[in-house]
Design a protein around this motif. Structure first.
Motif, PDB file in Angstrom:
ATOM      1  N   LEU A 160       0.832  -1.204   0.000  1.00 16.88           N
ATOM      2  CA  LEU A 160       0.000   0.000   0.000  1.00 16.88           C
ATOM      3  C   LEU A 160       0.877   1.268   0.000  1.00 16.88           C
ATOM      4  CD1 LEU A 160      -3.044   0.184   2.323  1.00 16.88           C
ATOM      5  CD2 LEU A 160      -1.519   2.123   2.200  1.00 16.88           C
ATOM      6  N   GLY A 161       1.943   1.247   0.788  1.00 17.36           N
ATOM      7  CA  GLY A 161       2.836   2.405   0.874  1.00 17.36           C
ATOM      8  C   GLY A 161       3.634   2.620  -0.400  1.00 17.36           C
ATOM      9  N   ALA A 162       3.738   1.550  -1.213  1.00 16.09           N
ATOM     10  CA  ALA A 162       4.479   1.669  -2.473  1.00 16.09           C
ATOM     11  C   ALA A 162       3.516   1.861  -3.649  1.00 16.09           C
ATOM     12  CB  ALA A 162       5.322   0.414  -2.692  1.00 16.09           C
ATOM     13  N   GLY A 163       2.210   1.800  -3.387  1.00 14.44           N
ATOM     14  CA  GLY A 163       1.207   1.976  -4.455  1.00 14.44           C
ATOM     15  C   GLY A 163       1.183   0.810  -5.443  1.00 14.44           C
ATOM     16  N   VAL A 164       1.444  -0.399  -4.949  1.00 15.62           N
ATOM     17  CA  VAL A 164       1.464  -1.589  -5.826  1.00 15.62           C
ATOM     18  C   VAL A 164       0.191  -2.411  -5.585  1.00 15.62           C
ATOM     19  CG1 VAL A 164       2.673  -3.761  -6.322  1.00 15.62           C
ATOM     20  CG2 VAL A 164       3.994  -1.691  -5.825  1.00 15.62           C
ATOM     21  N   PRO A 165      -0.572  -2.721  -6.664  1.00 17.60           N
ATOM     22  CA  PRO A 165      -1.786  -3.536  -6.470  1.00 17.60           C
ATOM     23  C   PRO A 165      -1.445  -4.978  -6.090  1.00 17.60           C
ATOM     24  CG  PRO A 165      -1.371  -3.192  -8.802  1.00 17.60           C
ATOM     25  CD  PRO A 165      -0.340  -2.385  -8.071  1.00 17.60           C
ATOM     26  N   MET A 166      -2.395  -5.632  -5.411  1.00 19.54           N
ATOM     27  CA  MET A 166      -2.111  -6.976  -4.899  1.00 19.54           C
ATOM     28  C   MET A 166      -3.017  -8.044  -5.498  1.00 19.54           C
ATOM     29  SD  MET A 166      -1.727  -5.924  -0.902  1.00 19.54           S
ATOM     30  CE  MET A 166      -2.110  -4.181  -1.069  1.00 19.54           C
ATOM     31  N   ILE A 167      -2.439  -9.233  -5.694  1.00 17.12           N
ATOM     32  CA  ILE A 167      -3.233 -10.444  -5.924  1.00 17.12           C
ATOM     33  C   ILE A 167      -3.101 -11.238  -4.635  1.00 17.12           C
ATOM     34  CG2 ILE A 167      -3.398 -12.628  -7.194  1.00 17.12           C
ATOM     35  CD1 ILE A 167      -2.364 -11.161  -9.662  1.00 17.12           C
ATOM     36  N   CYS A 168      -4.231 -11.512  -4.001  1.00 17.02           N
ATOM     37  CA  CYS A 168      -4.185 -12.064  -2.637  1.00 17.02           C
ATOM     38  C   CYS A 168      -4.487 -13.561  -2.648  1.00 17.02           C
ATOM     39  CB  CYS A 168      -5.228 -11.386  -1.764  1.00 17.02           C
ATOM     40  SG  CYS A 168      -5.147  -9.584  -1.822  1.00 17.02           S
ATOM     41  N   ARG A 169      -3.623 -14.298  -1.940  1.00 14.45           N
ATOM     42  CA  ARG A 169      -3.887 -15.724  -1.714  1.00 14.45           C
ATOM     43  C   ARG A 169      -3.662 -15.957  -0.208  1.00 14.45           C
ATOM     44  NH1 ARG A 169      -4.774 -20.286   0.535  1.00 14.45           N
ATOM     45  NH2 ARG A 169      -4.222 -22.188  -0.569  1.00 14.45           N
ATOM     46  N   PRO A 170      -4.693 -15.592   0.610  1.00 16.25           N
ATOM     47  CA  PRO A 170      -4.530 -15.740   2.063  1.00 16.25           C
ATOM     48  C   PRO A 170      -4.567 -17.196   2.492  1.00 16.25           C
ATOM     49  CG  PRO A 170      -6.760 -15.028   1.529  1.00 16.25           C
ATOM     50  CD  PRO A 170      -6.015 -15.064   0.237  1.00 16.25           C
ATOM     51  N   PHE A 171      -3.884 -17.504   3.607  1.00 10.53           N
ATOM     52  CA  PHE A 171      -3.860 -18.877   4.127  1.00 10.53           C
ATOM     53  C   PHE A 171      -4.617 -18.975   5.447  1.00 10.53           C
ATOM     54  CE2 PHE A 171      -0.368 -18.621   1.255  1.00 10.53           C
ATOM     55  CZ  PHE A 171      -0.416 -19.820   0.583  1.00 10.53           C
ATOM     56  N   LEU A 172      -4.178 -18.210   6.449  1.00  9.34           N
ATOM     57  CA  LEU A 172      -4.835 -18.331   7.760  1.00  9.34           C
ATOM     58  C   LEU A 172      -4.639 -17.073   8.603  1.00  9.34           C
ATOM     59  CD1 LEU A 172      -2.211 -19.009   9.709  1.00  9.34           C
ATOM     60  CD2 LEU A 172      -2.571 -21.305   8.892  1.00  9.34           C
ATOM     61  N   GLY A 173      -5.030 -17.180   9.866  1.00  4.62           N
ATOM     62  CA  GLY A 173      -4.880 -16.048  10.782  1.00  4.62           C
ATOM     63  C   GLY A 173      -5.633 -14.836  10.266  1.00  4.62           C
ATOM     64  N   ASP A 174      -4.960 -13.683  10.295  1.00  6.04           N
ATOM     65  CA  ASP A 174      -5.603 -12.437   9.877  1.00  6.04           C
ATOM     66  C   ASP A 174      -5.597 -12.249   8.362  1.00  6.04           C
ATOM     67  OD1 ASP A 174      -2.836 -12.211   9.783  1.00  6.04           O
ATOM     68  OD2 ASP A 174      -2.855 -10.060  10.189  1.00  6.04           O
ATOM     69  N   GLN A 175      -4.960 -13.174   7.628  1.00  6.30           N
ATOM     70  CA  GLN A 175      -4.727 -12.920   6.199  1.00  6.30           C
ATOM     71  C   GLN A 175      -6.015 -12.828   5.376  1.00  6.30           C
ATOM     72  OE1 GLN A 175      -2.178 -16.243   5.377  1.00  6.30           O
ATOM     73  NE2 GLN A 175      -0.662 -15.553   6.866  1.00  6.30           N
ATOM     74  N   PHE A 235      -3.090  -6.265 -14.347  1.00  7.33           N
ATOM     75  CA  PHE A 235      -2.285  -5.470 -15.283  1.00  7.33           C
ATOM     76  C   PHE A 235      -3.151  -4.539 -16.141  1.00  7.33           C
ATOM     77  CE2 PHE A 235       1.279  -8.453 -14.395  1.00  7.33           C
ATOM     78  CZ  PHE A 235       2.234  -7.488 -14.088  1.00  7.33           C
ATOM     79  N   SER A 236      -4.494  -4.682 -16.068  1.00  7.48           N
ATOM     80  CA  SER A 236      -5.330  -3.738 -16.830  1.00  7.48           C
ATOM     81  C   SER A 236      -6.309  -3.030 -15.891  1.00  7.48           C
ATOM     82  CB  SER A 236      -6.087  -4.502 -17.919  1.00  7.48           C
ATOM     83  OG  SER A 236      -6.852  -5.528 -17.318  1.00  7.48           O
ATOM     84  N   LEU A 237      -5.835  -2.693 -14.697  1.00  3.49           N
ATOM     85  CA  LEU A 237      -6.718  -2.017 -13.723  1.00  3.49           C
ATOM     86  C   LEU A 237      -7.162  -0.660 -14.238  1.00  3.49           C
ATOM     87  CD1 LEU A 237      -5.209  -2.478 -10.140  1.00  3.49           C
ATOM     88  CD2 LEU A 237      -7.327  -3.424 -11.054  1.00  3.49           C
ATOM     89  N   SER A 238      -8.375  -0.271 -13.860  1.00  3.10           N
ATOM     90  CA  SER A 238      -8.924   1.011 -14.323  1.00  3.10           C
ATOM     91  C   SER A 238      -8.177   2.174 -13.674  1.00  3.10           C
ATOM     92  CB  SER A 238     -10.397   1.098 -13.941  1.00  3.10           C
ATOM     93  OG  SER A 238     -10.481   1.099 -12.527  1.00  3.10           O
ATOM     94  N   ASN A 239      -8.314   3.345 -14.300  1.00  8.20           N
ATOM     95  CA  ASN A 239      -7.673   4.544 -13.747  1.00  8.20           C
ATOM     96  C   ASN A 239      -8.170   4.843 -12.346  1.00  8.20           C
ATOM     97  OD1 ASN A 239      -6.088   4.945 -15.871  1.00  8.20           O
ATOM     98  ND2 ASN A 239      -7.452   6.432 -16.889  1.00  8.20           N
TER      99      ASN A 239
END
Ligand code: UDP
Length: 454
Positions: free
Chosen positions: A360-375, A410-414
């Protein structure tokens, strides 16, 4: 006690990213309060890593037992090492405090401890000193533990009518909607009686007694959660993002595998950076599917993956991508620097809290694959609340789902990019001299040292 010399005991949960986070906070405190001695308690194995490259005059290292009896043979039961440690955690701190007080000739004047250690409330009360609880994850998961009883009560009325993947409105203060399946295991679903779940439940019921609860976040990220947590806790202080404040090089951050020079030769915003944190590795079949998707889509990537998992890759994968220059697999990457490199276009992550904040601090979008806990809850926030990433379809890496996720990111909207830039700006503003996190940190130093800051 000498007024000039205060002595603070710091105690970290010794697994995952907790020790490095709590040491980072301790270093900030130690530099803001050079007259104060900080005795840092942690298990030996973890301290060896943390202190291998650290010299700080007013931080003293203390090793406590990990609770593993000599000659113990692990049975392979869930969280076995954690459970062994939890069984001795309180006693170890009590013994350690005595040793540190003898060594320094100074009584402990404040406990700065992992929020997991709810028993420190009683200790601080006995000792007549402040209890500063450090929550090593995000506001959302903290709220899920603070409101566990309420969430259990409300969800009991829904059992049978609502599945784990259905959105429930107003289940938890501070969040408009959430799914039961995204709450940390042990809140409603999973084993509610395990030592770990019990610890978190007790923590949630006790934290309102802490003098201060502090965490690596910034209050503008989730004003609603900040408001609700501030109403339940004394001095609820968001003092992050740590990665934007603490740029010191620790041993964990060295670029041993030349990731940055490799990224220097790549095109802007083209690289997928992949990492699942310090503990988790996807199951072998998912590693295979992810690797195949990267190769077939010709997505250039940098992948931080522990050595012992490389054997699960498709035959010849690492050699092929190394020779054709499309990929680099390393056992460790300087993640924060990597995410801030112009070549990075997406972060494929397990959604550990530190990883989310760093992205978030670097402004990079994420693809999330959470496993457990708070993820799971963190990835809910990333996708549904902040709109700065997406979860992998179906919850696990398949070739098809990974391909789709890569195409989408890679094709996220503006508007998505604008949202990301706006959150990044808020994160950076929070740590400016008059920013909320800087001001909150001043308050934290006052609580810890018992002295007013100017
Ligand atoms: N990390 C890193 N390099 C790696 C893998 C992880 O620097 O190759 C760091 C990452 O920057 C983050 C931490 O390890 O600060 C992982 O913390 P997180 O809360 O994301 O996950 P956890 O390890 O607790 O599951």
């Amino acid at each position: 006690m000498d007024n000039q010399k205060k002595h603070v005991a710091v105690y970290t949960f010794p697994y995952s990213s907790h020790p490095s986070l709590i040491l980072t906070l301790t270093r900030r405190l130690a530099s803001a309060a050079p007259n104060v001695i900080f005795s840092f308690f942690n298990i030996e194995k973890s301290n060896d890593v943390l202190f291998s490259n650290l010299s700080c005059n007013n931080i003293l290292r203390y090793d406590v037992s990990d609770g593993i009896p000599e000659g113990y043979v692990f049975k392979g039961t869930p969280q076995e090492d954690i459970n062994l440690f939890l069984a001795v955690a309180e006693e170890e701190l009590r013994k350690g405090v005595q040793v540190a007080e003898m060594d320094t000739g100074l009584k402990i004047s404040c406990l700065v401890v992992d929020a997991f250690f709810w028993f420190c409330g009683d200790m601080a009360e006995e000792m007549g000193i402040p209890w500063v609880a450090v929550w090593a994850a995000g506001d959302c998961s903290l709220a899920s533990h603070i409101y566990t009883d309420l969430i259990r009560e409300k969800s009991a009325q829904l059992i049978g009518s609502v599945g784990p993947n259905e959105e429930i409105v107003d289940l938890m203060p501070g969040l408009k909607a959430v799914r039961l399946g995204d709450l940390p295991s042990g809140v409603v679903l999973g084993n509610l009686e395990s030592p770990f779940s019990t610890m978190l439940h007790k923590m949630g019921r006790t934290l309102h007694k802490a003098t201060t609860v502090t965490l690596n976040s910034f209050q503008e990220l989730d004003p609603n959660l900040t408001t609700t947590l501030s109403s339940k806790l004394n001095n609820f202080l968001s003092v992050g993002p740590f990665n934007l404040i603490s740029k010191e090089k620790t041993s964990l951050k060295l670029d041993e595998f030349s990731c940055i020079s490799w990224l220097d030769n790549q095109n802007t915003k083209t690289i997928a950076y992949i990492s699942f944190g310090t503990v988790f590795t996807p199951p072998p079949q998912e590693l295979v599917e992810l690797a195949k998707a990267l190769e077939e889509t010709k997505t250039p990537f940098l992948w931080s993956l522990k050595m012992d998992s490389h054997k699960h890759f498709p035959k010849g994968f690492v050699e092929r991508v190394t020779v054709n220059g499309t990929g680099k697999v390393v056992p460790w990457a300087p993640q924060d620097q990597v995410l801030n490199h112009v070549a990075i276009g997406v972060f494929v992550t397990h959604c550990g809290w530190n990883s989310v904040l760093e992205s978030l601090g670097a402004g990079v979008p994420m693809i999330c694959r959470p496993f457990l806990g708070d993820q799971h809850l963190n990835s809910w926030m990333v996708e549904r609340v902040w709109g700065i990433g997406l979860r992998i379809e179906g919850g696990t890496f398949t070739k098809h789902a990974t391909r789709r996720a890569l195409e989408q990111v890679f094709s996220l909207s503006n508007s998505r990019h604008e949202r990301m830039e706006a959150l990044k700006d808020l994160a950076h503003k929070a740590i400016e001299p008059n920013g909320s996190s800087k001001q909150n940190f001043k308050t934290l130093v006052e609580v810890v040292t018992g002295e007013t800051q100017h």
